[in-house]
Design a protein around this motif. Structure first.
Motif, PDB file in Angstrom:
ATOM      1  N   ARG A 108       0.854  -1.189   0.000  1.00  0.00           N
ATOM      2  CA  ARG A 108       0.000   0.000   0.000  1.00  0.00           C
ATOM      3  C   ARG A 108       0.883   1.229   0.000  1.00  0.00           C
ATOM      4  O   ARG A 108       1.826   1.329   0.766  1.00  0.00           O
ATOM      5  CB  ARG A 108      -0.887   0.042   1.243  1.00  0.00           C
ATOM      6  CG  ARG A 108      -2.045  -0.909   1.181  1.00  0.00           C
ATOM      7  CD  ARG A 108      -2.968  -0.703   2.329  1.00  0.00           C
ATOM      8  NE  ARG A 108      -2.327  -1.275   3.514  1.00  0.00           N
ATOM      9  CZ  ARG A 108      -2.777  -1.147   4.743  1.00  0.00           C
ATOM     10  NH1 ARG A 108      -3.851  -0.452   4.976  1.00  0.00           N
ATOM     11  NH2 ARG A 108      -2.164  -1.705   5.743  1.00  0.00           N
ATOM     12  N   ILE A 109       0.538   2.173  -0.854  1.00  0.00           N
ATOM     13  CA  ILE A 109       1.300   3.408  -0.976  1.00  0.00           C
ATOM     14  C   ILE A 109       0.330   4.581  -0.895  1.00  0.00           C
ATOM     15  O   ILE A 109      -0.740   4.540  -1.503  1.00  0.00           O
ATOM     16  CB  ILE A 109       2.045   3.484  -2.332  1.00  0.00           C
ATOM     17  CG1 ILE A 109       2.961   2.280  -2.546  1.00  0.00           C
ATOM     18  CG2 ILE A 109       2.806   4.794  -2.482  1.00  0.00           C
ATOM     19  CD1 ILE A 109       4.135   2.210  -1.623  1.00  0.00           C
ATOM     20  N   CYS A 110       0.718   5.620  -0.164  1.00  0.00           N
ATOM     21  CA  CYS A 110      -0.008   6.888  -0.164  1.00  0.00           C
ATOM     22  C   CYS A 110       1.040   7.963  -0.390  1.00  0.00           C
ATOM     23  O   CYS A 110       1.999   8.072   0.370  1.00  0.00           O
ATOM     24  CB  CYS A 110      -0.732   7.108   1.154  1.00  0.00           C
ATOM     25  SG  CYS A 110      -1.634   8.666   1.201  1.00  0.00           S
ATOM     26  N   LEU A 111       0.879   8.725  -1.468  1.00  0.00           N
ATOM     27  CA  LEU A 111       1.878   9.716  -1.840  1.00  0.00           C
ATOM     28  C   LEU A 111       1.184  10.993  -2.272  1.00  0.00           C
ATOM     29  O   LEU A 111       0.219  10.944  -3.035  1.00  0.00           O
ATOM     30  CB  LEU A 111       2.729   9.164  -2.993  1.00  0.00           C
ATOM     31  CG  LEU A 111       4.007   9.898  -3.343  1.00  0.00           C
ATOM     32  CD1 LEU A 111       5.002   9.849  -2.194  1.00  0.00           C
ATOM     33  CD2 LEU A 111       4.632   9.269  -4.583  1.00  0.00           C
ATOM     34  N   GLU A 112       1.670  12.120  -1.772  1.00  0.00           N
ATOM     35  CA  GLU A 112       1.159  13.425  -2.181  1.00  0.00           C
ATOM     36  C   GLU A 112       2.240  14.139  -2.965  1.00  0.00           C
ATOM     37  O   GLU A 112       3.426  14.006  -2.663  1.00  0.00           O
ATOM     38  CB  GLU A 112       0.782  14.272  -0.960  1.00  0.00           C
ATOM     39  CG  GLU A 112      -0.387  13.725  -0.195  1.00  0.00           C
ATOM     40  CD  GLU A 112      -0.747  14.564   1.026  1.00  0.00           C
ATOM     41  OE1 GLU A 112      -0.078  15.592   1.277  1.00  0.00           O
ATOM     42  OE2 GLU A 112      -1.695  14.184   1.718  1.00  0.00           O
ATOM     43  N   GLY A 113       1.822  14.884  -3.974  1.00  0.00           N
ATOM     44  CA  GLY A 113       2.804  15.608  -4.753  1.00  0.00           C
ATOM     45  C   GLY A 113       2.152  16.491  -5.799  1.00  0.00           C
ATOM     46  O   GLY A 113       0.944  16.732  -5.781  1.00  0.00           O
ATOM     47  N   THR A 114       2.982  16.943  -6.712  1.00  0.00           N
ATOM     48  CA  THR A 114       2.566  17.842  -7.781  1.00  0.00           C
ATOM     49  C   THR A 114       2.342  17.047  -9.061  1.00  0.00           C
ATOM     50  O   THR A 114       3.196  16.256  -9.464  1.00  0.00           O
ATOM     51  CB  THR A 114       3.656  18.905  -8.040  1.00  0.00           C
ATOM     52  OG1 THR A 114       3.899  19.613  -6.831  1.00  0.00           O
ATOM     53  CG2 THR A 114       3.235  19.881  -9.127  1.00  0.00           C
ATOM     54  N   VAL A 115       1.207  17.279  -9.700  1.00  0.00           N
ATOM     55  CA  VAL A 115       0.897  16.643 -10.980  1.00  0.00           C
ATOM     56  C   VAL A 115       1.695  17.359 -12.066  1.00  0.00           C
ATOM     57  O   VAL A 115       1.615  18.586 -12.194  1.00  0.00           O
ATOM     58  CB  VAL A 115      -0.614  16.731 -11.284  1.00  0.00           C
ATOM     59  CG1 VAL A 115      -0.921  16.157 -12.657  1.00  0.00           C
ATOM     60  CG2 VAL A 115      -1.420  16.033 -10.187  1.00  0.00           C
ATOM     61  N   LEU A 116       2.477  16.619 -12.818  1.00  0.00           N
ATOM     62  CA  LEU A 116       3.272  17.206 -13.892  1.00  0.00           C
ATOM     63  C   LEU A 116       2.490  17.168 -15.209  1.00  0.00           C
ATOM     64  O   LEU A 116       1.621  16.315 -15.397  1.00  0.00           O
ATOM     65  CB  LEU A 116       4.595  16.446 -14.033  1.00  0.00           C
ATOM     66  CG  LEU A 116       5.486  16.477 -12.792  1.00  0.00           C
ATOM     67  CD1 LEU A 116       6.759  15.673 -13.030  1.00  0.00           C
ATOM     68  CD2 LEU A 116       5.827  17.903 -12.391  1.00  0.00           C
TER      69      LEU A 116
END
Length: 116
Positions: A7-15
């Motif tokens: 399971r992965i939860c990642l927040e970031g900027t959409v390129l």
């Protein structure tokens, strides 16, 4: 024995540069890049952790959500970590880049947080 956990939860900027195609089964599949940067403590040392990963959104609902994400906006992706595999008849599989296969996509309000 239970299934291994992934399971992965990642927040970031959409390129920019999302691409949509159709699978042989007729499902829409949208891929986009997510760029993450955060501050963490590892071995009692403060570090900046950065990564860029391809997100795979498969199916009508997720692909539609992915196409609606604004480039430069913040997003949270929950899903599982996988690896692209290419197979040719009679040959061994060839493993490529890791990908985050989304199970949920959530746009976040405001720009992503930048580490100090």
């Amino acid at each position: 024995m239970s299934e291994p956990e992934n399971r992965i939860c990642l927040e970031g900027t959409v390129l920019p540069g999302a691409e949509t195609r159709w699978t042989p089964a007729g499902l829409p599949l949208t891929r986009f890049e997510l760029e993450h940067s955060s501050r963490v403590v590892i071995a009692e040392m403060k570090r900046v952790v950065q990564c860029r990963i391809t997100v795979v959104a498969l199916g009508e609902a997720l692909s539609g959500q992915a196409k609606g994400l604004a480039a430069g906006g913040a997003c949270r992706v929950e899903g599982v970590l996988g690896q692209r595999v290419r197979r040719w008849r009679g040959e061994e599989p060839m493993y490529g880049r890791f990908e985050l296969h989304a199970t949920t996509l959530s746009p976040l309000n405001g720009p992503p947080n930048e580490p100090e």
